[in-house]
Design an enzyme around this catalytic site. Sequence first.
Site, PDB file in Angstrom:
ATOM      1  N   GLY A 139      32.326 -48.913   8.036  1.00 36.73           N
ATOM      2  CA  GLY A 139      33.728 -48.950   8.443  1.00 36.73           C
ATOM      3  C   GLY A 139      33.815 -48.892   9.961  1.00 36.73           C
ATOM      4  N   GLY A 140      32.813 -49.479  10.625  1.00 35.93           N
ATOM      5  CA  GLY A 140      32.891 -49.641  12.076  1.00 35.93           C
ATOM      6  C   GLY A 140      32.814 -48.347  12.862  1.00 35.93           C
ATOM      7  N   SER A 223      26.824 -52.070   6.853  1.00 27.80           N
ATOM      8  CA  SER A 223      27.579 -52.316   8.069  1.00 27.80           C
ATOM      9  C   SER A 223      27.369 -51.164   9.057  1.00 27.80           C
ATOM     10  CB  SER A 223      29.051 -52.541   7.738  1.00 27.80           C
ATOM     11  OG  SER A 223      29.716 -53.125   8.823  1.00 27.80           O
TER      12      SER A 223
END
Length: 566
Positions: A139-140, A223
């Site tokens: 989620g960055g 991610s």
Amino acid sequence: MFSTTYARAFLALVLWTGFTYALTISSPLGPVVDLSYAAYAGNATSPTGDANSSVVFFGGIPYAQAPLGNLRFRAPQPLNETATGNGTVVDARNFATPCIQQPAVLGVGSEDCLRLNVWKPANATESSNLPVVVYIYGGGLYAGTTQGFPMYDWVAENQGIVAVSVSYRLNVLGFLSGSAVGEAPDADFNAGLLDQRAALEWVQRNIGKFGGDKDQVTIDGESAGGASVVMQMVAYGGEKGAPFKRVVSQSIGYDPLIDPLSSRAETLFANFSIAVGCSNDTSNVSALACLREAPLESIVTGINAIGNGDIEAVVDGNFLPDLPSHLITSGRFSTVEYMGGHCTHDGRTFAGGKPSQFVTDQDIVALTFPRWPYVTNETLQEVFDFYPKVNATGSPFVTEYDRAWTIAGDVIFTCMDQLIADTLVSKGVENVFSFRWNTPNPVLLAASPYLGVMHTSDLYYLFDGTTSAANAGFTFTPFNTSEVLLSHEAIAYWTSFAATGSPSTLRSPGSTAWSPYLSSATDRLRMVLTVGNGNVTQSGLEQKTQFEVDRCAFWMQDGITAQTRV
Ligand SMILES: *[C@@H]1O[C@H](CO)[C@@H](O)[C@H](O)[C@H]1NC(C)=O
Ligand SMILES: *[C@@H]1O[C@H](CO)[C@@H](O)[C@H](O)[C@H]1NC(C)=O
Ligand SMILES: *[C@@H]1O[C@H](CO)[C@@H](O)[C@H](O)[C@H]1NC(C)=O
Ligand SMILES: *[C@@H]1O[C@H](CO)[C@@H](O)[C@H](O)[C@H]1NC(C)=O
Ligand SMILES: *[C@@H]1O[C@H](CO)[C@@H](O)[C@H](O)[C@H]1NC(C)=O
Ligand SMILES: *[C@@H]1O[C@H](CO)[C@@H](O)[C@H](O)[C@H]1NC(C)=O
Ligand SMILES: *[C@@H]1O[C@H](CO)[C@@H](O)[C@H](O)[C@H]1NC(C)=O
Ligand SMILES: *[C@@H]1O[C@H](CO)[C@@H](O)[C@H](O)[C@H]1NC(C)=O
Ligand SMILES: *[C@@H]1O[C@H](CO)[C@@H](O)[C@H](O)[C@H]1NC(C)=O
């Protein structure tokens, strides 16, 4: 509210008088795990309401002190695990409130979020010594929750493992930098990564009580979670060892890592402070004190004043002594068994535009490369020569968009796994496996067909059809009969790797055997995970093309990663 008391005083008395038999604590809430300093009652009901579930869930267990007040912007502080519990069985039947997200919404999420969840087989005991898999959400580094990635199915599918998922501080609350933080003796860079580490250390101390084996821990993330996994692997340049044995990285993704005292970091700190209302503070000491005293409402305003692409981990000289890529190429990391891969069209999510917007090389510069501002014009020229133009003889690209998204993916998302896998193989690690996720998230595909097998497609199948975000609610779409097979197959491969070091050993009946990445010096084999339309999936092994191998070798050179800062 749901708590019950038990005879802790009696236990103390028994120990005092020299008897050594153990007391079993019970609770009407559910099965209890007693950690001595605290006891937790878990949830024995399955997500579908089966009261005799084969899995017990424990949610919201604190692994560090709540990072409130003066602990804001500070490394997580340990709980007192030598203290004796106060006689309460804590209700751990549900997920805790997630960390504050970005965009931040007052009332959604909490700063008191250093919590983890455990799923154990119902029959696992302290002597079971089961392998453990720990999931770190992506989620960055600005958003993400554990509730969006439930691991119930992993343990239901493989009754020989214990699963854990951890929350860590996000956005400015987890990644504030600048000299005010650097100068303070009680503030820390990369607090969110230190949270993850503290959770992994908690697992080392306590997972045995849930039936887990601390010496067989796998960490997995996607991610920014995949990036976190890499950062944990290279942490301290490998000098402190690692509280895990195996690593799974999916679509490793992060923006350029900055220096914590760079002018960019100082500007970010100033922008945040101004938005919070601390702008009149002239010294670094009072600036930080003001930010710590600020009510959550003002912090929420501050978080939303910062671009989410500006939140990044920093090369802090301690936890991260250098860029992760440089630590890997210089051999400064903890050697682990490895499984890594990415989605076929990861790059489309990061191209920076829609297909019709890409016509010339300049469009790629203008749309794709703002994400990587330190890449020089000389390098960009090399890149454009290396990725043949659409009309060049033999070009594999059909449109300029194809070139753009291929480049955007290769910069890190689809190529860092090759660097890690190659390096581990060269160090003699045998359990190295690679994959390409080749089936889209059908919900996201319906919304944007041009994204194909977009970033996060793998998560949909590994976590119950998730398309979840804390602010938008937790959404799980039921699988059709073909999708459910792919989901089972993937979970079996993933948990097999966690349990044995090979995804193949405990694969689903009918699934293809998954060979190691480099079975000879040149065969880069990977599993392509693909949905079928009958009672089998269409997954199978492929060899990476030489063009892809060469592209990744290009992007992962030290001189180029010094510009992409990955
Ligand atoms: C326990 O888990 C079930 C299934 O996930 C859920 O419906 C329930 O709300 C949970 N909590 C309690 C207190 O039972
Ligand atoms: C932890 O608790 C124990 C027992 O109550 C106590 O003796 C010890 O001082 C505590 N440690 C800290 C760091 O507070
Ligand atoms: C006992 O400890 C639990 C957490 O372990 C805490 O929630 C509770 O407030 C404590 N109760 C008392 C009376 O201190
Ligand atoms: C727990 O039950 C599963 C089947 O549900 C079985 O495979 C496993 O061996 C059992 N484990 C223990 C420790 O009894
Ligand atoms: C800081 O705020 C200014 C003014 O709004 C903006 O132009 C700049 O991009 C921001 N910089 C960072 C690093 O957030
Ligand atoms: C913190 O100190 C540095 C120099 O040490 C200075 O450049 C910076 O402006 C200070 N920041 C604040 C918020 O006072
Ligand atoms: C790099 O190229 C851009 C145009 O693509 C130009 O605006 C910029 O000035 C160039 N930078 C340097 C350092 O040459
Ligand atoms: C299930 O959905 C997938 C797309 O996710 C599709 O390819 C497949 O044909 C569908 N299968 C069935 C049996 O409906
Ligand atoms: C899958 O379907 C085919 C054709 O319908 C059938 O022959 C085969 O036995 C089935 N396999 C399994 C494992 O059910």
